[in-house]
Design an enzyme around this catalytic site. Structure first.
Site, PDB file in Angstrom:
ATOM      1  N   SER A  30       0.626  -1.220   0.013  1.00 23.23           N
ATOM      2  CA  SER A  30      -0.147   0.221   0.031  1.00 23.23           C
ATOM      3  C   SER A  30       0.785   1.461   0.089  1.00 23.23           C
ATOM      4  O   SER A  30       0.339   2.510  -0.063  1.00 23.23           O
ATOM      5  CB  SER A  30      -1.030  -0.031   1.317  1.00 23.23           C
ATOM      6  OG  SER A  30      -0.309  -0.187   2.403  1.00 23.23           O
ATOM      7  N   THR A 162     -39.012  25.876 -11.632  1.00 27.79           N
ATOM      8  CA  THR A 162     -39.344  24.662 -11.054  1.00 27.79           C
ATOM      9  C   THR A 162     -39.815  23.777 -12.306  1.00 27.79           C
ATOM     10  O   THR A 162     -40.452  24.096 -13.361  1.00 27.79           O
ATOM     11  CB  THR A 162     -40.748  24.295 -10.196  1.00 27.79           C
ATOM     12  OG1 THR A 162     -41.971  25.045 -10.830  1.00 27.79           O
ATOM     13  CG2 THR A 162     -40.473  25.708  -8.985  1.00 27.79           C
ATOM     14  N   HIS A 163     -39.438  22.562 -12.228  1.00 24.44           N
ATOM     15  CA  HIS A 163     -39.445  21.539 -13.674  1.00 24.44           C
ATOM     16  C   HIS A 163     -38.840  22.234 -14.843  1.00 24.44           C
ATOM     17  O   HIS A 163     -39.381  21.943 -15.689  1.00 24.44           O
ATOM     18  CB  HIS A 163     -41.017  21.308 -13.902  1.00 24.44           C
ATOM     19  CG  HIS A 163     -41.776  20.836 -12.643  1.00 24.44           C
ATOM     20  ND1 HIS A 163     -42.081  19.779 -12.200  1.00 24.44           N
ATOM     21  CD2 HIS A 163     -42.639  21.747 -11.685  1.00 24.44           C
ATOM     22  CE1 HIS A 163     -42.572  19.829 -10.950  1.00 24.44           C
ATOM     23  NE2 HIS A 163     -43.099  20.918 -10.846  1.00 24.44           N
ATOM     24  N   SER A 284     -13.510  25.055 -30.488  1.00 25.05           N
ATOM     25  CA  SER A 284     -13.493  23.590 -31.025  1.00 25.05           C
ATOM     26  C   SER A 284     -12.564  23.690 -32.252  1.00 25.05           C
ATOM     27  O   SER A 284     -12.380  25.080 -32.863  1.00 25.05           O
ATOM     28  CB  SER A 284     -15.021  23.566 -31.560  1.00 25.05           C
ATOM     29  OG  SER A 284     -15.113  22.917 -32.963  1.00 25.05           O
ATOM     30  N   LYS A 290     -16.976  28.381 -31.662  1.00 23.02           N
ATOM     31  CA  LYS A 290     -17.423  27.617 -30.282  1.00 23.02           C
ATOM     32  C   LYS A 290     -16.562  28.374 -29.067  1.00 23.02           C
ATOM     33  O   LYS A 290     -15.313  28.596 -29.181  1.00 23.02           O
ATOM     34  CB  LYS A 290     -17.320  26.107 -30.274  1.00 23.02           C
ATOM     35  CG  LYS A 290     -18.008  25.542 -31.258  1.00 23.02           C
ATOM     36  CD  LYS A 290     -19.715  25.597 -30.934  1.00 23.02           C
ATOM     37  CE  LYS A 290     -19.800  24.916 -29.623  1.00 23.02           C
ATOM     38  NZ  LYS A 290     -20.007  23.301 -29.912  1.00 23.02           N
ATOM     39  N   ASN A 292     -16.659  26.846 -25.451  1.00 21.62           N
ATOM     40  CA  ASN A 292     -17.522  25.614 -24.606  1.00 21.62           C
ATOM     41  C   ASN A 292     -17.187  25.751 -23.084  1.00 21.62           C
ATOM     42  O   ASN A 292     -16.187  26.063 -22.597  1.00 21.62           O
ATOM     43  CB  ASN A 292     -17.015  24.322 -25.204  1.00 21.62           C
ATOM     44  CG  ASN A 292     -17.133  23.927 -26.659  1.00 21.62           C
ATOM     45  OD1 ASN A 292     -18.520  24.485 -27.311  1.00 21.62           O
ATOM     46  ND2 ASN A 292     -16.436  23.374 -27.386  1.00 21.62           N
ATOM     47  N   GLU A 297     -18.602  21.491 -17.314  1.00 20.32           N
ATOM     48  CA  GLU A 297     -18.944  20.031 -17.867  1.00 20.32           C
ATOM     49  C   GLU A 297     -18.080  19.292 -16.956  1.00 20.32           C
ATOM     50  O   GLU A 297     -18.463  18.008 -16.620  1.00 20.32           O
ATOM     51  CB  GLU A 297     -18.780  19.964 -19.332  1.00 20.32           C
ATOM     52  CG  GLU A 297     -19.799  20.732 -20.082  1.00 20.32           C
ATOM     53  CD  GLU A 297     -19.364  20.950 -21.650  1.00 20.32           C
ATOM     54  OE1 GLU A 297     -20.149  20.511 -22.458  1.00 20.32           O
ATOM     55  OE2 GLU A 297     -18.375  21.199 -22.006  1.00 20.32           O
ATOM     56  N   TYR A 324      -9.894  -5.369  12.844  1.00 17.11           N
ATOM     57  CA  TYR A 324      -9.207  -5.386  11.748  1.00 17.11           C
ATOM     58  C   TYR A 324      -9.416  -6.297  10.489  1.00 17.11           C
ATOM     59  O   TYR A 324      -9.067  -7.567  11.141  1.00 17.11           O
ATOM     60  CB  TYR A 324      -7.825  -4.698  12.106  1.00 17.11           C
ATOM     61  CG  TYR A 324      -7.091  -4.244  10.555  1.00 17.11           C
ATOM     62  CD1 TYR A 324      -7.081  -3.112  10.367  1.00 17.11           C
ATOM     63  CD2 TYR A 324      -6.379  -5.460  10.160  1.00 17.11           C
ATOM     64  CE1 TYR A 324      -6.509  -3.029   8.975  1.00 17.11           C
ATOM     65  CE2 TYR A 324      -5.736  -5.155   9.032  1.00 17.11           C
ATOM     66  CZ  TYR A 324      -5.837  -3.751   8.393  1.00 17.11           C
ATOM     67  OH  TYR A 324      -5.031  -3.718   7.224  1.00 17.11           O
ATOM     68  N   GLN A 329      -7.401  -1.740   3.812  1.00 20.76           N
ATOM     69  CA  GLN A 329      -6.546  -1.111   3.380  1.00 20.76           C
ATOM     70  C   GLN A 329      -6.891  -0.365   2.223  1.00 20.76           C
ATOM     71  O   GLN A 329      -6.277   0.729   1.654  1.00 20.76           O
ATOM     72  CB  GLN A 329      -5.227  -2.035   2.828  1.00 20.76           C
ATOM     73  CG  GLN A 329      -3.897  -1.605   2.386  1.00 20.76           C
ATOM     74  CD  GLN A 329      -2.790  -2.453   2.266  1.00 20.76           C
ATOM     75  OE1 GLN A 329      -2.230  -2.890   3.053  1.00 20.76           O
ATOM     76  NE2 GLN A 329      -2.801  -2.932   0.975  1.00 20.76           N
ATOM     77  N   LYS A 332      -7.940   3.960   1.547  1.00 20.96           N
ATOM     78  CA  LYS A 332      -7.469   5.180   1.351  1.00 20.96           C
ATOM     79  C   LYS A 332      -7.675   5.622  -0.184  1.00 20.96           C
ATOM     80  O   LYS A 332      -7.860   6.897  -0.431  1.00 20.96           O
ATOM     81  CB  LYS A 332      -5.895   4.939   1.726  1.00 20.96           C
ATOM     82  CG  LYS A 332      -5.959   5.287   3.045  1.00 20.96           C
ATOM     83  CD  LYS A 332      -4.591   4.484   3.582  1.00 20.96           C
ATOM     84  CE  LYS A 332      -4.586   3.674   4.834  1.00 20.96           C
ATOM     85  NZ  LYS A 332      -5.210   2.655   4.696  1.00 20.96           N
TER      86      LYS A 332
HETATM   87  N1  ARG Z   1      -1.300  -1.125   5.182  1.00 19.99           N
HETATM   88  C1  ARG Z   1      -2.097  -1.622   6.303  1.00 19.99           C
HETATM   89  C2  ARG Z   1      -3.591  -0.845   5.959  1.00 19.99           C
HETATM   90  O1  ARG Z   1      -3.621   0.044   5.440  1.00 19.99           O
HETATM   91  C3  ARG Z   1      -1.766  -1.483   7.681  1.00 19.99           C
HETATM   92  C4  ARG Z   1      -2.341  -2.316   8.442  1.00 19.99           C
HETATM   93  C5  ARG Z   1      -1.587  -3.644   8.343  1.00 19.99           C
HETATM   94  N2  ARG Z   1      -2.131  -4.463   9.477  1.00 19.99           N
HETATM   95  C6  ARG Z   1      -1.974  -5.690   9.504  1.00 19.99           C
HETATM   96  N3  ARG Z   1      -2.170  -6.358  10.523  1.00 19.99           N
HETATM   97  N4  ARG Z   1      -1.393  -6.338   8.231  1.00 19.99           N
HETATM   98  O2  ARG Z   1      -4.531  -1.266   6.428  1.00 19.99           O
END
Ligand code: ARG
Length: 465
Positions: A30, A162-163, A284, A290, A292, A297, A324, A329, A332
């Protein structure tokens, strides 16, 4: 890091007799995205180490060495000099490895009473807390851009729809403040989400807490968290704050998309209500005439991925068993993507709002089309004592006559009005026409000029304009 048969041995590798498969290593890393949280990771580690020294688990000297080296690692990463590798999985292991390389056994003490489970949750909370503050400032910027044009546009009456059909006339600033209200609710939602982000996870360790004598109040204090998670199992699995944040960003994107849609059609030749600043438009290659509205958009289009990211997080967290799980992971990237997308949309919205020019003449020239004053006329009859349903019928029949003879209501003679309702007198003309209809408004929150003036002044005060 010791090598065994050409494969890396992990810090968690004690129990393992086989090396990690390389494809799996690439699959499970990650660091390619969570390195974005390196500052939060290091700040969290320094606070954790400080607390460990407060309670005597680390000596003061050990803490100082750790804090000094972590600050140096932060600089190294900031300069782009840290080499990231999928063999070390994530940002947490990279920072720790760099520390151990410098400090040996002292570095190996940092992870005392901590797991990557409470660590990653802490980092993410710190990152989102900052992201919320940045979005709040960007939202404020767009609000200010709308409020700043209210005085100049105060005398412009536009149709409200409206509408997508012409409904009633309103002051242009009344419309601007409608967007400001929406953005204010977005800010309130973020502030509310921030409260739940602002909870300390550290100390939950893997899922059960720790038998070591830590002081979570201290860690919370050092990191500016307002409260401490009361249940280690819950907090190890909790990503509500991220899902909420994803929703809050989706709502912002949806608000921006609605505004973009309004201004796209209002900028067409058919409407000709407004002109967008050319710095945010494109031309364009084949149609020389044009200009635009690409910025709008794209703001409308990019809302799709932000909504998709919310969906990703909801589905990700559905049915995850306590506590957990590595699935988490995956939380993010959608958040980072939504944040980047919404941030740039907001940053562009502010100058587009400020630079838009209203085509006042074009708006005014068609303002008496569409019987925007029909409700004003009906309310005049109601004030004379005509029951609402009756008044509605009277005005409806007169509008029908107007459509058939190609006239607005203000061009009818008093006799024509009286033929439909004998109570009508010459005062009726004070309520006909779009401008009169606006001026006749009274209720709180309406487009009555004094109401709009009051709202503009309140917003100016509130936003510090
Ligand atoms: N890279 C992991 C995450 O983002 C960190 C936590 C990992 N924990 C584990 N027990 N392997 O969730």
């Amino acid at each position: 890091m010791a090598e065994q048969q050409g494969k890396t041995i992990k810090p968690w590798g004690g129990v393992f007799t086989e090396a990690t498969d390389e494809l799996f290593e690439k699959f499970s890393e990650s660091v390619s995205f969570d390195s974005r949280m390196y500052k939060q990771d290091i700040d969290g580690s320094i606070a954790h180490a400080r607390m460990l020294s407060d309670v005597g688990i680390l000596t003061k000297d050990e803490f100082e060495a750790i804090a000094r080296e972590l600050a140096a690692i932060k600089e190294t990463i900031a300069r782009g000099e840290m080499t990231f590798t999928s063999k070390l999985e994530d940002v947490h292991m990279h920072v720790e490895k760099a520390l151990v390389d410098k400090l040996g056994d002292v570095g190996r003490k940092l992870h005392t009473a901590r797991s990557r489970n409470d660590q990653v949750s802490t980092d993410f909370r710190l990152w989102i807390r900052e992201a919320i503050d940045r979005l709040d400032a960007l939202l404020l910027g767009v609000q200010k851009a709308f409020v700043a044009r209210c005085d100049d546009d105060f005398d412009v009456v536009v149709p409200a729809y409206t509408h997508t059909q012409r409904a009633q006339p309103v002051l242009a600033p009344h419309v601007w403040l409608a967007y400001v209200e929406k953005l204010e609710r977005d800010r309130e939602r973020l502030a509310d989400c921030r409260k739940r982000c602002n909870t300390l996870s550290l100390g939950a360790a893997a899922c059960a807490g720790t038998s070591l004598p830590i002081d979570r109040n201290k860690t919370a204090e050092y990191l500016g968290f307002e409260r401490i998670a009361a249940n280690s199992v819950d907090v190890s699995s909790d990503r509500d704050f991220a899902v909420e944040f994803a929703f809050d960003m989706a709502q912002i994107a949806i608000h921006l998309s609605g505004w973009a849609e309004d201004w796209i059609w209002q900028s067409t030749v058919e409407f000709n209500f407004l002109k967008l600043p050319q710095a945010y438009c494109t031309g364009s290659s084949i149609m020389p005439q044009k200009v635009n509205p690409d910025v709008l958009e794209l703001i409308r289009g990019k809302s799709a991925r932000v909504v998709g990211n919310l969906q990703t997080l909801l589905v990700l967290t559905k049915g995850i068993p306590l506590a957990y799980d590595r699935d988490l992971q995956e939380d993010k990237e959608p958040i980072f993507d939504s944040f980047d997308t919404v941030s740039i949309c907001l940053a562009l919205a502010a100058p587009v709002v400020a630079g838009m020019r209203l085509n006042r003449q074009s708006i005014a020239s068609r303002l008496e089309e569409g019987y925007l004053d029909a409700t004003s006329f009906m309310e005049y009859l109601i004030r004379l004592g005509v029951p609402q349903r009756t008044a509605h019928g009277v005005v409806g029949r007169l509008v029908r006559k107007g459509i058939d003879s190609g006239r607005p209501l203000a061009q009818f003679s008093l006799e024509e009005f009286k033929a439909e309702s004998p109570l009508v007198d010459e005062n009726v003309y004070k309520f006909l026409g779009a401008v009169n209809a606006v001026n006749a408004m009274k209720s709180y929150g309406s487009t009555a000029p004094e109401q709009v003036r009051f709202q503009i002044d309140s917003w100016k005060k509130k936003l510090g304009l």
